[in-house]
Design a protein around this motif. Structure first.
Motif, short mmCIF file in Angstrom:
data_model
loop_
_atom_site.label_atom_id
_atom_site.label_comp_id
_atom_site.label_asym_id
_atom_site.label_seq_id
_atom_site.Cartn_x
_atom_site.Cartn_y
_atom_site.Cartn_z
N PHE A 104 49.44 53.23 43.82
CA PHE A 104 50.03 54.00 44.92
C PHE A 104 49.18 55.22 45.24
N ALA A 105 48.71 55.90 44.19
CA ALA A 105 47.91 57.11 44.37
C ALA A 105 46.59 56.80 45.08
N LEU A 106 45.93 55.72 44.65
CA LEU A 106 44.65 55.35 45.26
C LEU A 106 44.83 54.93 46.72
N THR A 107 45.93 54.27 47.01
CA THR A 107 46.23 53.91 48.40
C THR A 107 46.41 55.16 49.24
N ASP A 108 47.05 56.16 48.64
CA ASP A 108 47.28 57.42 49.36
C ASP A 108 45.96 58.13 49.64
N ILE A 109 45.04 58.13 48.66
CA ILE A 109 43.74 58.78 48.86
C ILE A 109 42.90 57.99 49.87
N GLY A 110 42.85 56.69 49.68
CA GLY A 110 42.17 55.82 50.64
C GLY A 110 40.66 55.96 50.67
N ALA A 111 40.04 56.35 49.55
CA ALA A 111 38.58 56.51 49.51
C ALA A 111 37.90 55.13 49.47
N GLN A 112 36.65 55.10 49.92
CA GLN A 112 35.88 53.86 49.87
C GLN A 112 35.29 53.63 48.49
N LYS A 113 35.00 54.72 47.77
CA LYS A 113 34.41 54.61 46.45
C LYS A 113 34.84 55.78 45.59
N TYR A 114 35.00 55.52 44.26
CA TYR A 114 35.45 56.55 43.34
C TYR A 114 34.40 56.79 42.26
N LYS A 115 34.46 57.97 41.64
CA LYS A 115 33.43 58.37 40.67
C LYS A 115 33.31 57.38 39.51
N TRP A 116 34.43 56.87 39.01
CA TRP A 116 34.38 55.99 37.84
C TRP A 116 33.79 54.62 38.16
#
Length: 208
Positions: free
Chosen positions: A136-148
């Protein structure tokens, strides 16, 4: 037409009026109805030691046994004052923004300030799993790529921290979150995530 309940008005009180709220107090700031006083200063010679302060705090404001005060840090300044910062927990779960400080001199509490909510009612177990909450949190952020997701970022973090297990992958922590403004009395158990996005670049604390 008068309402059935008087609206709370923030105020500072001194002397006998402060003493009526807490015996020995010289100056008190009553900031919000849902918290204990945001500031208390004790008269010289009537300062409690730390153990007595917490005993009287629980008694004066009817704090339940589920409340605990976890020491976050303890430091002395250059003029001999000791400053102890505490986190409020309810059923061992931290209350977001529930932080207060005791200012001591020679082992006696001279001043108190911070946010200590009087009546925190929230669930003690999450109804959503950590993994579902993260999605849910990642959907809210909606970034194309994450640091990890970037091996070079993960490697640099391990070198920078000196921890071979360090990762940007978000670890969920349960917290009790106040809903609404500072004077709100509604609380909810939530997962908290610290999310590092790379594209577009951002860092966000997300509560689910």
């Amino acid at each position: 037409v008068a309402s059935g309940q008087e609206k709370f008005v923030a105020k500072e009180i001194w002397g006998a009026e402060a003493d009526a709220v807490w015996t020995g107090a010289e100056h008190i700031w009553l900031k919000q109805e849902n918290t204990v006083p945001a500031f208390i200063q004790f008269r010289d010679g009537l300062e409690p030691d730390e153990e007595t302060f917490f005993f009287l705090l629980r008694k004066a404001f009817h704090l339940p046994p589920s409340y605990n005060f976890n020491l976050l840090n303890d430091e002395f300044d250059q003029i001999g004052w000791q400053h102890k910062r505490f986190q409020i927990t309810v059923n061992d779960i931290p209350v977001t923004n529930g932080i207060f400080i005791l200012h001591l001199k020679n082992g006696l509490v001279k001043k108190f300030n911070g946010y200590l909510f009087k009546n925190v009612l929230a669930a003690t177990s999450a109804t959503v799993s950590e993994s579902s909450a993260l999605q849910f949190a990642l959907t809210d952020i909606g970034a194309q790529k994450y640091k990890w997701q970037l091996p070079e970022e993960e490697s640099y973090l391990k070198i920078e921290t000196g921890d071979v297990n360090a990762t940007y992958f978000p670890k969920g922590n349960l917290e009790i979150l106040q809903l609404g403004k500072n004077d709100a009395t509604d609380f909810k158990l939530a997962w908290k995530f610290d999310i590092y996005a790379h594209e577009p670049m951002s860092r966000n604390y997300v509560y689910v």
